[in-house]
Design a protein around this motif. Structure first.
Motif, PDB file in Angstrom:
ATOM      1  N   ASN A 131      -0.029   8.168  -0.139  1.00  0.00           N
ATOM      2  CA  ASN A 131      -0.722   9.084  -1.050  1.00  0.00           C
ATOM      3  C   ASN A 131      -1.400   8.337  -2.203  1.00  0.00           C
ATOM      4  O   ASN A 131      -2.537   8.637  -2.574  1.00  0.00           O
ATOM      5  N   LYS A 132      -0.707   7.354  -2.790  1.00  0.00           N
ATOM      6  CA  LYS A 132      -1.286   6.591  -3.892  1.00  0.00           C
ATOM      7  C   LYS A 132      -2.439   5.720  -3.398  1.00  0.00           C
ATOM      8  O   LYS A 132      -3.463   5.572  -4.081  1.00  0.00           O
ATOM      9  N   ALA A 133      -2.280   5.141  -2.227  1.00  0.00           N
ATOM     10  CA  ALA A 133      -3.351   4.310  -1.667  1.00  0.00           C
ATOM     11  C   ALA A 133      -4.578   5.150  -1.344  1.00  0.00           C
ATOM     12  O   ALA A 133      -5.708   4.686  -1.503  1.00  0.00           O
ATOM     13  N   ARG A 134      -4.356   6.380  -0.883  1.00  0.00           N
ATOM     14  CA  ARG A 134      -5.499   7.266  -0.612  1.00  0.00           C
ATOM     15  C   ARG A 134      -6.323   7.494  -1.877  1.00  0.00           C
ATOM     16  O   ARG A 134      -7.555   7.403  -1.850  1.00  0.00           O
ATOM     17  N   LEU A 135      -5.647   7.793  -2.975  1.00  0.00           N
ATOM     18  CA  LEU A 135      -6.357   8.023  -4.236  1.00  0.00           C
ATOM     19  C   LEU A 135      -7.060   6.755  -4.713  1.00  0.00           C
ATOM     20  O   LEU A 135      -8.190   6.797  -5.209  1.00  0.00           O
ATOM     21  N   TYR A 136      -6.377   5.639  -4.578  1.00  0.00           N
ATOM     22  CA  TYR A 136      -6.901   4.340  -5.013  1.00  0.00           C
ATOM     23  C   TYR A 136      -8.171   3.982  -4.242  1.00  0.00           C
ATOM     24  O   TYR A 136      -9.206   3.637  -4.840  1.00  0.00           O
ATOM     25  N   TRP A 164       0.810  -1.213   0.000  1.00  0.00           N
ATOM     26  CA  TRP A 164       0.000   0.000   0.000  1.00  0.00           C
ATOM     27  C   TRP A 164       0.846   1.267   0.000  1.00  0.00           C
ATOM     28  O   TRP A 164       0.339   2.352  -0.279  1.00  0.00           O
ATOM     29  N   GLY A 165       2.123   1.165   0.320  1.00  0.00           N
ATOM     30  CA  GLY A 165       2.960   2.350   0.442  1.00  0.00           C
ATOM     31  C   GLY A 165       3.348   2.943  -0.903  1.00  0.00           C
ATOM     32  O   GLY A 165       3.378   2.255  -1.914  1.00  0.00           O
ATOM     33  N   ASP A 166       3.655   4.253  -0.889  1.00  0.00           N
ATOM     34  CA  ASP A 166       4.172   4.888  -2.104  1.00  0.00           C
ATOM     35  C   ASP A 166       5.507   4.290  -2.506  1.00  0.00           C
ATOM     36  O   ASP A 166       5.857   4.239  -3.675  1.00  0.00           O
ATOM     37  N   ASP A 167       6.264   3.843  -1.518  1.00  0.00           N
ATOM     38  CA  ASP A 167       7.570   3.226  -1.742  1.00  0.00           C
ATOM     39  C   ASP A 167       7.845   2.301  -0.570  1.00  0.00           C
ATOM     40  O   ASP A 167       7.159   2.361   0.466  1.00  0.00           O
ATOM     41  N   VAL A 168       8.825   1.427  -0.711  1.00  0.00           N
ATOM     42  CA  VAL A 168       9.192   0.572   0.416  1.00  0.00           C
ATOM     43  C   VAL A 168      10.021   1.386   1.413  1.00  0.00           C
ATOM     44  O   VAL A 168      10.814   2.248   1.033  1.00  0.00           O
ATOM     45  N   VAL A 169       9.798   1.117   2.685  1.00  0.00           N
ATOM     46  CA  VAL A 169      10.479   1.834   3.757  1.00  0.00           C
ATOM     47  C   VAL A 169      11.147   0.813   4.656  1.00  0.00           C
ATOM     48  O   VAL A 169      10.550  -0.216   4.998  1.00  0.00           O
ATOM     49  N   PHE A 170      12.376   1.082   5.038  1.00  0.00           N
ATOM     50  CA  PHE A 170      13.089   0.201   5.958  1.00  0.00           C
ATOM     51  C   PHE A 170      13.302   0.923   7.275  1.00  0.00           C
ATOM     52  O   PHE A 170      13.479   2.149   7.323  1.00  0.00           O
ATOM     53  N   SER A 171      13.258   0.175   8.364  1.00  0.00           N
ATOM     54  CA  SER A 171      13.517   0.733   9.685  1.00  0.00           C
ATOM     55  C   SER A 171      14.378  -0.243  10.468  1.00  0.00           C
ATOM     56  O   SER A 171      14.476  -1.427  10.121  1.00  0.00           O
ATOM     57  N   LYS A 172      14.982   0.236  11.535  1.00  0.00           N
ATOM     58  CA  LYS A 172      15.874  -0.613  12.331  1.00  0.00           C
ATOM     59  C   LYS A 172      15.062  -1.407  13.335  1.00  0.00           C
ATOM     60  O   LYS A 172      14.281  -0.852  14.111  1.00  0.00           O
ATOM     61  N   ASP A 173      15.253  -2.724  13.321  1.00  0.00           N
ATOM     62  CA  ASP A 173      14.605  -3.590  14.293  1.00  0.00           C
ATOM     63  C   ASP A 173      15.233  -3.347  15.661  1.00  0.00           C
ATOM     64  O   ASP A 173      16.444  -3.494  15.823  1.00  0.00           O
ATOM     65  N   PRO A 174      14.428  -2.962  16.682  1.00  0.00           N
ATOM     66  CA  PRO A 174      15.009  -2.644  17.991  1.00  0.00           C
ATOM     67  C   PRO A 174      15.663  -3.835  18.667  1.00  0.00           C
ATOM     68  O   PRO A 174      16.571  -3.664  19.489  1.00  0.00           O
ATOM     69  N   ALA A 220      -4.067  -2.296   7.701  1.00  0.00           N
ATOM     70  CA  ALA A 220      -4.728  -1.659   8.841  1.00  0.00           C
ATOM     71  C   ALA A 220      -4.309  -0.201   8.967  1.00  0.00           C
ATOM     72  O   ALA A 220      -5.117   0.668   9.306  1.00  0.00           O
ATOM     73  N   MET A 221      -3.047   0.088   8.674  1.00  0.00           N
ATOM     74  CA  MET A 221      -2.560   1.467   8.737  1.00  0.00           C
ATOM     75  C   MET A 221      -3.233   2.319   7.664  1.00  0.00           C
ATOM     76  O   MET A 221      -3.594   3.479   7.900  1.00  0.00           O
ATOM     77  N   VAL A 222      -3.423   1.742   6.477  1.00  0.00           N
ATOM     78  CA  VAL A 222      -4.126   2.452   5.410  1.00  0.00           C
ATOM     79  C   VAL A 222      -5.570   2.715   5.828  1.00  0.00           C
ATOM     80  O   VAL A 222      -6.111   3.801   5.594  1.00  0.00           O
ATOM     81  N   ALA A 223      -6.209   1.726   6.459  1.00  0.00           N
ATOM     82  CA  ALA A 223      -7.592   1.898   6.907  1.00  0.00           C
ATOM     83  C   ALA A 223      -7.705   3.051   7.903  1.00  0.00           C
ATOM     84  O   ALA A 223      -8.604   3.896   7.809  1.00  0.00           O
ATOM     85  N   LEU A 224      -6.788   3.108   8.863  1.00  0.00           N
ATOM     86  CA  LEU A 224      -6.805   4.188   9.853  1.00  0.00           C
ATOM     87  C   LEU A 224      -6.478   5.529   9.206  1.00  0.00           C
ATOM     88  O   LEU A 224      -7.047   6.566   9.570  1.00  0.00           O
ATOM     89  N   ASP A 225      -5.568   5.512   8.243  1.00  0.00           N
ATOM     90  CA  ASP A 225      -5.217   6.733   7.517  1.00  0.00           C
ATOM     91  C   ASP A 225      -6.436   7.275   6.773  1.00  0.00           C
ATOM     92  O   ASP A 225      -6.718   8.486   6.809  1.00  0.00           O
ATOM     93  N   MET A 226      -7.171   6.395   6.117  1.00  0.00           N
ATOM     94  CA  MET A 226      -8.365   6.835   5.387  1.00  0.00           C
ATOM     95  C   MET A 226      -9.412   7.404   6.336  1.00  0.00           C
ATOM     96  O   MET A 226     -10.052   8.418   6.043  1.00  0.00           O
ATOM     97  N   ALA A 227      -9.590   6.761   7.485  1.00  0.00           N
ATOM     98  CA  ALA A 227     -10.594   7.219   8.439  1.00  0.00           C
ATOM     99  C   ALA A 227     -10.194   8.530   9.110  1.00  0.00           C
ATOM    100  O   ALA A 227     -11.057   9.328   9.485  1.00  0.00           O
ATOM    101  N   ALA A 228      -8.895   8.760   9.250  1.00  0.00           N
ATOM    102  CA  ALA A 228      -8.428   9.989   9.899  1.00  0.00           C
ATOM    103  C   ALA A 228      -8.353  11.160   8.935  1.00  0.00           C
ATOM    104  O   ALA A 228      -8.604  12.302   9.325  1.00  0.00           O
ATOM    105  N   CYS A 229      -8.034  10.884   7.682  1.00  0.00           N
ATOM    106  CA  CYS A 229      -7.668  11.966   6.760  1.00  0.00           C
ATOM    107  C   CYS A 229      -8.574  12.118   5.547  1.00  0.00           C
ATOM    108  O   CYS A 229      -8.509  13.158   4.871  1.00  0.00           O
ATOM    109  N   LYS A 230      -9.401  11.126   5.239  1.00  0.00           N
ATOM    110  CA  LYS A 230     -10.167  11.194   3.994  1.00  0.00           C
ATOM    111  C   LYS A 230     -11.675  11.110   4.194  1.00  0.00           C
ATOM    112  O   LYS A 230     -12.426  11.900   3.628  1.00  0.00           O
TER     113      LYS A 230
END
Length: 241
Positions: A98-103, A74-84, A133-143
């Motif tokens: 942004n792309k998922a929002r439009l979609y 669902w992301g505009d691009d792949v993102v990497f983060s450090k595993d704690p 789930a993050m996309v779902a919350l993003d849509m409910a918060a912002c769209k």
């Protein structure tokens, strides 16, 4: 309001559609898979749920995974983060959407609302897992003011800015689910969601990490949450709401 068909989504989105088990059609439940997955597992889930009054639509993410990894994201691009725990760079679900929002805006507004007569605030529920789930919350918060969101292993995306959020508190009913050990759905992330949504409940599964429910016991609180919405008219008539 009418049942959506595959032709309604032609050229718009890849979906599978499961008709209501019984009763008149009152809601649409959109299932949003996790990062690197497809609609296949959620198509099976939709059939097993056997929900009354709701058409269940598994929606495939618009972005293919890079590097021939297979699946979609669902992301505009792949993102990497450090595993704690390990200190290694790992694939993160917390991306910009942004792309998922439009979609999904197109799916909800053009297909469900304009073609089929669903009203997002009254009839549309999003159920996402992980990045979905993050996309779902993003849509409910912002769209959209949506009817409800079920989030399994998701939180408000880190890229969401205060200026993105509209009409606080949001009227969408939210259920946040995660494991009771080593969950990414931390107390801080739950508090953030509680500040945005008028109704926000939390469920902890007896598991390590954040997986989809594995049995009837773990599925029970999600089904109770959904059925309370789907049969609200009956409850009101009986004076039980």
């Amino acid at each position: 309001m009418r049942l959506p068909t595959q032709s309604d989504f032609a050229g718009q989105a890849v979906v599978s559609i499961t008709s209501p088990a019984i009763g008149p059609l009152t809601h649409a439940v959109l299932l949003l898979h996790g990062i690197g997955d497809t609609i296949a597992p959620f198509t099976a889930l939709a059939k097993n749920l056997n929900l009354p009054r709701a058409v269940v639509i598994a929606v495939q993410a618009p972005q293919p995974m890079p590097f021939d990894l297979g699946g979609f994201q669902w992301g505009d691009d792949v993102v990497f983060s450090k595993d704690p725990a390990s200190g290694e760079e790992v694939l993160s679900p917390d991306a910009e959407f942004n792309k998922a929002r439009l979609y999904l805006d197109n799916v909800i507004r053009n297909v469900l609302e304009r073609k089929c007569g669903f009203m997002p605030a009254e009839n549309v529920i999003l159920w996402g897992y992980g990045q979905g789930a993050m996309v779902a919350l993003d849509m409910a918060a912002c769209k959209f003011n949506l009817c409800a969101v079920v989030s399994v292993g998701g939180w408000i995306p880190g890229f969401v800015k205060p200026r993105d959020i509209i009409d606080l508190p949001r009227s969408t009913s939210v259920l946040l689910c995660g494991g009771d050990k080593n969950s990414a759905v931390t107390n801080e992330k739950v508090r953030q969601a509680e500040q945005l949504f008028k109704e926000c409940r939390r469920v902890k599964f007896d598991m390590n990490g954040d997986l989809m429910p594995r049995n009837k016991q773990e599925m029970a609180p999600i089904l109770r949450f959904l059925l309370r919405i789907l049969i609200a008219d009956d409850l009101a008539t009986q004076g039980l709401s």
